[in-house]
Design a protein around this motif. Sequence first.
Motif, mmCIF file in Angstrom:
data_model
loop_
_atom_site.group_PDB
_atom_site.id
_atom_site.type_symbol
_atom_site.label_atom_id
_atom_site.label_comp_id
_atom_site.label_asym_id
_atom_site.label_seq_id
_atom_site.Cartn_x
_atom_site.Cartn_y
_atom_site.Cartn_z
ATOM 1 N N GLY A 1 -11.819 -5.746 1.111
ATOM 2 C CA GLY A 1 -11.948 -4.339 0.741
ATOM 3 C C GLY A 1 -11.749 -4.134 -0.755
ATOM 4 O O GLY A 1 -12.464 -4.722 -1.575
ATOM 5 N N ASN A 2 -10.777 -3.327 -1.111
ATOM 6 C CA ASN A 2 -10.500 -3.027 -2.519
ATOM 7 C C ASN A 2 -9.775 -4.163 -3.240
ATOM 8 O O ASN A 2 -9.573 -4.091 -4.459
ATOM 9 N N TYR A 3 -9.347 -5.169 -2.495
ATOM 10 C CA TYR A 3 -8.606 -6.275 -3.077
ATOM 11 C C TYR A 3 -9.483 -7.513 -3.173
ATOM 12 O O TYR A 3 -10.567 -7.583 -2.588
ATOM 13 N N SER A 4 -8.997 -8.502 -3.901
ATOM 14 C CA SER A 4 -9.722 -9.765 -4.042
ATOM 15 C C SER A 4 -9.200 -10.782 -3.042
ATOM 16 O O SER A 4 -8.034 -10.744 -2.643
ATOM 17 N N GLN B 1 0.816 -1.214 0.000
ATOM 18 C CA GLN B 1 0.000 0.000 0.000
ATOM 19 C C GLN B 1 0.851 1.266 0.000
ATOM 20 O O GLN B 1 0.437 2.300 -0.531
ATOM 21 N N ASP C 1 -13.769 -10.653 3.228
ATOM 22 C CA ASP C 1 -13.900 -9.359 2.570
ATOM 23 C C ASP C 1 -12.552 -8.655 2.643
ATOM 24 O O ASP C 1 -12.085 -8.308 3.729
ATOM 25 N N GLU D 1 1.532 1.602 -3.761
ATOM 26 C CA GLU D 1 0.450 1.228 -4.680
ATOM 27 C C GLU D 1 0.174 2.309 -5.722
ATOM 28 O O GLU D 1 -0.014 2.008 -6.915
ATOM 29 N N HIS E 1 -4.895 -5.683 -10.425
ATOM 30 C CA HIS E 1 -5.598 -6.707 -9.656
ATOM 31 C C HIS E 1 -4.698 -7.225 -8.541
ATOM 32 O O HIS E 1 -3.580 -7.669 -8.799
#
Length: 525
Positions: free
Chosen positions: A154-157, A126, A152, A129, A136
């Motif tokens: 967040g913004n990541y998978s 981060q 979960d 980033e 991805h």
Amino acid sequence: MIKDAYHYTNKFNNLAQLLEDGFSRYSDKPAFHCLGQTLTYEGIEQKSRYLAQWLQHECGLEAGDRIAIQLPNLTQYPIAAYAALRAGLIIVNTNPLYTSREMKHQFSDSGAKALIILEDLVPKYQAIESELNIKHVIVTSAPDLLTQQEQDRGNYSDFNSAISAGRHLPAFAKNSAIADDIAVIQYTGGTTGVSKGACLTHNNLMANAAQMNIRLTKKMIEGEDSFVCPLPLYHIYAFTVNMISLFSVGVQNILIPNPRDMDGFVNTLKNVRFSGLSGINTLFMGLCQHPEISSVDFSHLNVTVSGGSMLTGKAFHIWYQTTGCTITEGWGLSETSPVITLNEFGKEQVGCVGIPLLETEVQVWDINNKPLAQGEVGELVVKGPQVMPGYWQRPDETNNSIINGFFKTGDVGLIKTDGQVQIVDRLKDMIIVSGFNVYPNEVEDILCSHQHIFEAAVVGDHDEHTGELVHAHVATLEPLYEGDVIHFCRQHLTNYKVPKRITFHEQLPKSAVGKVLRRELRNTQ
């Protein structure tokens, strides 16, 4: 033993085809064991297939796109790597211990579009980033495969979620790469400057796996044996030997996520049956000194392979006394996929790294890139199917490193009359004392033969009178004085090789692979 192992492993157009063959041949056999969980070849096939489908259809990644994998030795690693190869992607192996700065260089230099990363490392990512073009990010934590819980991110998978979603997506377009296409970008350690990416083709890696299988299958039983893997899979040694070579002949890999945790390592060894183990000098010494090592059953162990750093005679003999198994030392580099030479099992010559693998030529060159006579010391150069075509986007570095098809290794050594290759040292680590060459490996081997010294590293310090002096860094089992160490060395070394300065440590700095980092000790007073 597999008959004609070389041609069996070397018959495919790309690594994905080799993997598909392994999945089919050994579907019900155990493939990877980690954290008490074992997945079969079929289990790995299924999870990597779902992930490959997700990478193609959900992320839109196309053949030739780069995907960075930054994980320790968890089963998620082979799943991710196999998925990437099956989907036609180029793997960028990344050290989990890298700082944000090192990550930024590797990710930007390779042009990675996707990243599979351990949850603990996300804060480092981060921090950089916004400066990268990674589209991805897939996050996993150590127990993910044990719990199979989706999270979960967040913004990541989430790794488990990606596999679950991939189950319902169309089949992936199979890898159509040809043998000379790039499969892996393996970055060098960057000890002599900016880290460079060695471009390893499908043919490089398949050829080296085939070359190794000729030797390994003499001692391993197809579809039956288990091999302990403490060396990191992101390092090309374990990547090729464990994830490609051994996998292709049905051998189970027992992954050790953190080999520095000797208590956990030994506890794993107590609870598994294994016939092979790979490591390096510091790991062998550490295991043999563990108080519980006598509780480990070594009765099935018949293959121990060493590479990555010099194997000392002391480690060889202590390991044999402890396990009843000899250590077979080899030699290689990231740029050679990696294995160049390997000793013959049961016929090991301590102090030598063996004979070249099939279709591999090793020569010794002088400073003018001219071959030297047998027995003379110079820079070792190698030609063979495992040698990379060049560095990623660095044609000048490639032209300086590969001459007439021979890769200049930067290692100083010689070839004995029986064909055995002996490494003297790294060219850049050589110390010059009053015009005389001092090779740290030689001095370190003498230091480690002392009964109370278990680690040693030798570097050169500036000296007004001699140009450089020999500075020894040692870690001891019992307290020693500087005079004790110098006196011991004088009994075994000519005067200019004897260390003039001794520094004591509880332990020496090491890389993630366990290799002692001489560069961190230079100029240490």
